[in-house]
Design an enzyme around this catalytic site. Structure first.
Site, mmCIF file in Angstrom:
data_model
loop_
_atom_site.group_PDB
_atom_site.id
_atom_site.type_symbol
_atom_site.label_atom_id
_atom_site.label_comp_id
_atom_site.label_asym_id
_atom_site.label_seq_id
_atom_site.Cartn_x
_atom_site.Cartn_y
_atom_site.Cartn_z
ATOM 1 N N LYS A 9 0.820 -1.216 0.000
ATOM 2 C CA LYS A 9 0.000 0.000 0.000
ATOM 3 C C LYS A 9 0.858 1.272 0.000
ATOM 4 C CE LYS A 9 -3.993 -2.145 2.310
ATOM 5 N NZ LYS A 9 -4.951 -2.002 3.449
ATOM 6 N N TYR A 49 -12.634 -1.792 -3.535
ATOM 7 C CA TYR A 49 -13.121 -1.955 -2.161
ATOM 8 C C TYR A 49 -14.646 -1.857 -2.059
ATOM 9 C CZ TYR A 49 -8.448 -1.850 0.037
ATOM 10 O OH TYR A 49 -7.173 -2.150 0.465
ATOM 11 N N PHE A 57 -15.277 3.927 7.201
ATOM 12 C CA PHE A 57 -13.927 4.294 6.770
ATOM 13 C C PHE A 57 -13.748 4.264 5.251
ATOM 14 C CE2 PHE A 57 -13.849 -0.257 7.995
ATOM 15 C CZ PHE A 57 -13.415 -0.840 6.807
ATOM 16 N N ARG A 85 -2.206 -14.194 4.306
ATOM 17 C CA ARG A 85 -2.890 -13.524 5.422
ATOM 18 C C ARG A 85 -2.084 -13.701 6.722
ATOM 19 N NH1 ARG A 85 -7.305 -10.087 4.536
ATOM 20 N NH2 ARG A 85 -7.845 -10.485 6.702
ATOM 21 N N THR A 91 -5.370 -6.937 10.786
ATOM 22 C CA THR A 91 -5.644 -5.649 10.143
ATOM 23 C C THR A 91 -5.077 -4.489 10.963
ATOM 24 O OG1 THR A 91 -7.715 -6.614 9.340
ATOM 25 C CG2 THR A 91 -7.496 -4.210 9.197
ATOM 26 N N ARG A 102 2.533 -6.536 9.184
ATOM 27 C CA ARG A 102 1.822 -5.385 9.740
ATOM 28 C C ARG A 102 2.369 -5.002 11.120
ATOM 29 N NH1 ARG A 102 -4.125 -7.148 7.499
ATOM 30 N NH2 ARG A 102 -4.203 -5.782 5.677
ATOM 31 N N ASN A 112 -1.898 0.284 6.813
ATOM 32 C CA ASN A 112 -1.365 -0.970 7.334
ATOM 33 C C ASN A 112 -0.527 -1.754 6.312
ATOM 34 O OD1 ASN A 112 -3.456 -1.804 5.759
ATOM 35 N ND2 ASN A 112 -4.570 -2.882 7.364
ATOM 36 N N HIS A 115 -2.031 -5.632 1.674
ATOM 37 C CA HIS A 115 -3.367 -6.189 1.475
ATOM 38 C C HIS A 115 -3.233 -7.647 1.060
ATOM 39 C CE1 HIS A 115 -7.485 -6.702 -0.042
ATOM 40 N NE2 HIS A 115 -6.908 -7.407 -1.006
ATOM 41 N N GLU A 126 -10.369 -10.066 -7.025
ATOM 42 C CA GLU A 126 -9.275 -9.097 -6.887
ATOM 43 C C GLU A 126 -8.165 -9.356 -7.912
ATOM 44 O OE1 GLU A 126 -8.326 -9.266 -2.694
ATOM 45 O OE2 GLU A 126 -10.202 -8.267 -2.147
HETATM 46 P P1 IDP Z 1 -7.992 -6.602 5.768
HETATM 47 O O1 IDP Z 1 -7.186 -5.677 4.877
HETATM 48 O O2 IDP Z 1 -7.171 -7.111 6.916
HETATM 49 O O3 IDP Z 1 -8.684 -7.696 4.999
HETATM 50 P P2 IDP Z 1 -10.588 -5.264 5.952
HETATM 51 O O4 IDP Z 1 -11.517 -5.351 7.109
HETATM 52 O O5 IDP Z 1 -10.957 -6.013 4.709
HETATM 53 O O6 IDP Z 1 -9.124 -5.693 6.458
HETATM 54 O O7 IDP Z 1 -10.426 -3.731 5.608
HETATM 55 C C1 IDP Z 1 -9.818 -3.310 4.400
HETATM 56 C C2 IDP Z 1 -8.867 -2.179 4.713
HETATM 57 O O8 IDP Z 1 -9.612 -1.060 5.210
HETATM 58 C C3 IDP Z 1 -7.852 -2.463 5.824
HETATM 59 O O9 IDP Z 1 -6.713 -3.165 5.392
HETATM 60 C C4 IDP Z 1 -7.497 -1.065 6.283
HETATM 61 O O10 IDP Z 1 -6.596 -0.407 5.373
HETATM 62 C C5 IDP Z 1 -8.855 -0.376 6.195
HETATM 63 N N1 IDP Z 1 -9.598 -0.448 7.468
HETATM 64 C C6 IDP Z 1 -10.202 -1.533 8.017
HETATM 65 N N2 IDP Z 1 -10.803 -1.242 9.169
HETATM 66 C C7 IDP Z 1 -10.596 0.092 9.369
HETATM 67 C C8 IDP Z 1 -10.974 0.988 10.415
HETATM 68 O O11 IDP Z 1 -11.647 0.644 11.389
HETATM 69 N N3 IDP Z 1 -10.555 2.290 10.267
HETATM 70 C C9 IDP Z 1 -9.824 2.717 9.189
HETATM 71 N N4 IDP Z 1 -9.459 1.893 8.197
HETATM 72 C C10 IDP Z 1 -9.823 0.597 8.286
HETATM 73 MG MG MG Z 2 -10.152 -7.555 3.572
#
Ligand code: IDP
Ligand code: MG
Length: 139
Positions: A9, A49, A57, A85, A91, A102, A112, A115, A126
């Protein structure tokens, strides 16, 4: 062999971490079958997304993802989806285990660093979104 979709990212490319993360990908035994540097538009980030469009968010996330350079990757390995993963970690870096990308690199739950697809159906979507013609399973 299974394939998954990964990204490095903008927070990570900005800090010069792409090389370190690609090294880790290779050390973990992934075969890189596709790799490209993209500067995604806000619309591309929103399409990618779309599953999160109702989340609070969503606007911030898609602005962040269109704010800089992203490395998009198609990765192949046995158990690729789950293995990637596990290498990334949780996350939220506050919850990520020692030794995960991470934990080591993420700045926040949003910024973070990496992805990874979370299941076969999302991996197929994807991969196809960034690598037309690259399927979930190796030919
Ligand atoms: P993942 O990337 O671990 O699969 P997801 O829940 O699919 O997590 O969320 C996608 C992306 O959205 C995350 O990697 C992060 O960049 C962002 N994100 C997820 N939850 C939050 C939050 O609570 N606040 C701000 N950004 C978030
Ligand atoms: Mg995800």
């Amino acid at each position: 062999m299974e394939r998954t979709f990964a990204m490095i990212k903008p927070d990570a490319t900005e800090r010069g971490l792409a090389g370190k993360i690609i090294s880790r990908i290779e050390e973990e035994g992934f075969n890189i079958v596709g790799m490209r540097l993209v500067r995604m538009t806000k619309a591309e980030a929103e399409g990618f997304y779309a599953v999160h469009k109702e989340r609070p968010f969503f606007g911030d996330l898609t602005s962040f993802m269109s704010s800089g350079k992203t490395v998009v990757l198609a990765l192949e390995r046995d158990n690729a989806i789950k293995h990637w993963r596990d290498v990334m970690g949780a996350t939220n870096p506050a919850d990520a285990d020692e030794g995960t990308l991470r934990k080591e690199f993420a700045e926040s739950i949003e910024r973070n660093s990496t992805h990874g697809s979370d299941a076969p159906d999302t991996a197929a979507f994807e991969l196809g979104y960034w690598f037309p013609g690259v399927a979930l399973n190796a030919g």
